[in-house]
Design a protein around this motif. Structure first.
Motif, PDB file in Angstrom:
ATOM      1  N   UNK A   1       0.832  -1.211   0.000  1.00  0.00           N
ATOM      2  CA  UNK A   1       0.000   0.000   0.000  1.00  0.00           C
ATOM      3  C   UNK A   1       0.865   1.259   0.000  1.00  0.00           C
ATOM      4  N   UNK A   2       1.912   1.235   0.840  1.00  0.00           N
ATOM      5  CA  UNK A   2       2.776   2.421   0.939  1.00  0.00           C
ATOM      6  C   UNK A   2       3.517   2.662  -0.381  1.00  0.00           C
ATOM      7  N   UNK A   3       4.056   1.591  -0.948  1.00  0.00           N
ATOM      8  CA  UNK A   3       4.779   1.729  -2.228  1.00  0.00           C
ATOM      9  C   UNK A   3       3.872   2.282  -3.317  1.00  0.00           C
ATOM     10  N   UNK A   4       2.620   1.824  -3.312  1.00  0.00           N
ATOM     11  CA  UNK A   4       1.651   2.264  -4.310  1.00  0.00           C
ATOM     12  C   UNK A   4       1.412   3.784  -4.204  1.00  0.00           C
ATOM     13  N   UNK A   5       1.210   4.249  -2.978  1.00  0.00           N
ATOM     14  CA  UNK A   5       0.934   5.691  -2.795  1.00  0.00           C
ATOM     15  C   UNK A   5       2.194   6.518  -3.070  1.00  0.00           C
ATOM     16  N   UNK A   6       3.352   6.002  -2.699  1.00  0.00           N
ATOM     17  CA  UNK A   6       4.609   6.721  -2.978  1.00  0.00           C
ATOM     18  C   UNK A   6       4.796   6.873  -4.497  1.00  0.00           C
ATOM     19  N   UNK A   7       4.482   5.826  -5.257  1.00  0.00           N
ATOM     20  CA  UNK A   7       4.597   5.910  -6.725  1.00  0.00           C
ATOM     21  C   UNK A   7       3.680   6.996  -7.272  1.00  0.00           C
ATOM     22  N   UNK A   8       2.452   7.041  -6.743  1.00  0.00           N
ATOM     23  CA  UNK A   8       1.509   8.064  -7.211  1.00  0.00           C
ATOM     24  C   UNK A   8       2.018   9.462  -6.869  1.00  0.00           C
ATOM     25  N   UNK A   9       2.550   9.619  -5.664  1.00  0.00           N
ATOM     26  CA  UNK A   9       3.063  10.937  -5.252  1.00  0.00           C
ATOM     27  C   UNK A   9       4.234  11.368  -6.140  1.00  0.00           C
TER      28      UNK A   9
END
Ligand code: OFO
Length: 173
Positions: free
Chosen positions: A133-141
């Motif tokens: 989940x964290x990696x996914x949001x970091x990629x979006x950011x």
């Protein structure tokens, strides 16, 4: 039955899960302060999840005849540079928690404590999801960069997250 060493290790992890809850509540408060309601919601759901993680340890120690010993919870950071900073810190923290869970699993194998080994498998799976989940949001950011509209769109997406309690009874949840 739990060994003395295992009770101590499980109590330490209970404390770490409570710290995780405290950390994400702090990030939720900061997100509210800077006007990002979706980020605030995401971190508050994360806080709720961490409380269930903590209470699962609490119940397990009690059910196995061990003594729960609560300890001081460290002060979390209260100021963050940006949404990316919060998620980078979240990922780093979750990687640390994964390492701690793996060490607990190692201990359960060393001690031939099969019950604790099975109990911990839930956390092994959960940590994969947490880091994902964290990696996914970091990629979006990263894609968003400095684009304010992109950030507001992500904020809206994060507003939709809802807390889903794990199955089975958990004390205090
Ligand atoms: Fe409990 O998974 Fe995060 O810390």
């Amino acid at each position: 039955m739990l060994s003395k060493k295992m009770v101590e290790a499980l109590n330490n992890q209970l404390n770490r899960e409570l710290y995780s809850a405290y950390l994400y509540m702090s990030m939720s408060a900061h997100s509210t302060f800077i006007g990002l309601k979706g980020f605030s919601n995401w971190f508050m759901v994360q806080y709720q999840e961490e409380m269930t993680h903590a209470m699962k340890f609490y119940d397990y120690i009690n059910n196995q005849g061990g003594q729960v010993k609560l300890a001081e919870i460290a002060k979390p950071p209260t100021i963050f540079e940006s949404p990316s900073d919060m998620f980078e810190k979240t990922l780093k923290h979750e990687q640390f928690v994964t390492k701690c869970i793996n060490e607990l699993v190692d201990l359960s194998i060393e001690e031939k404590d099969h019950a604790t080994n099975i109990f911990l498998q839930w956390y092994v799976t959960e940590q994969v999801e947490e880091e994902g989940n964290d990696n996914d949001i970091i990629s979006k950011l990263k894609l968003i960069g400095g684009d304010g509209n992109g950030l507001l769109t992500l904020d809206k997406e994060l507003l939709a997250r809802v807390f889903v309690p794990p199955t089975g009874p958990i004390s205090g949840i």
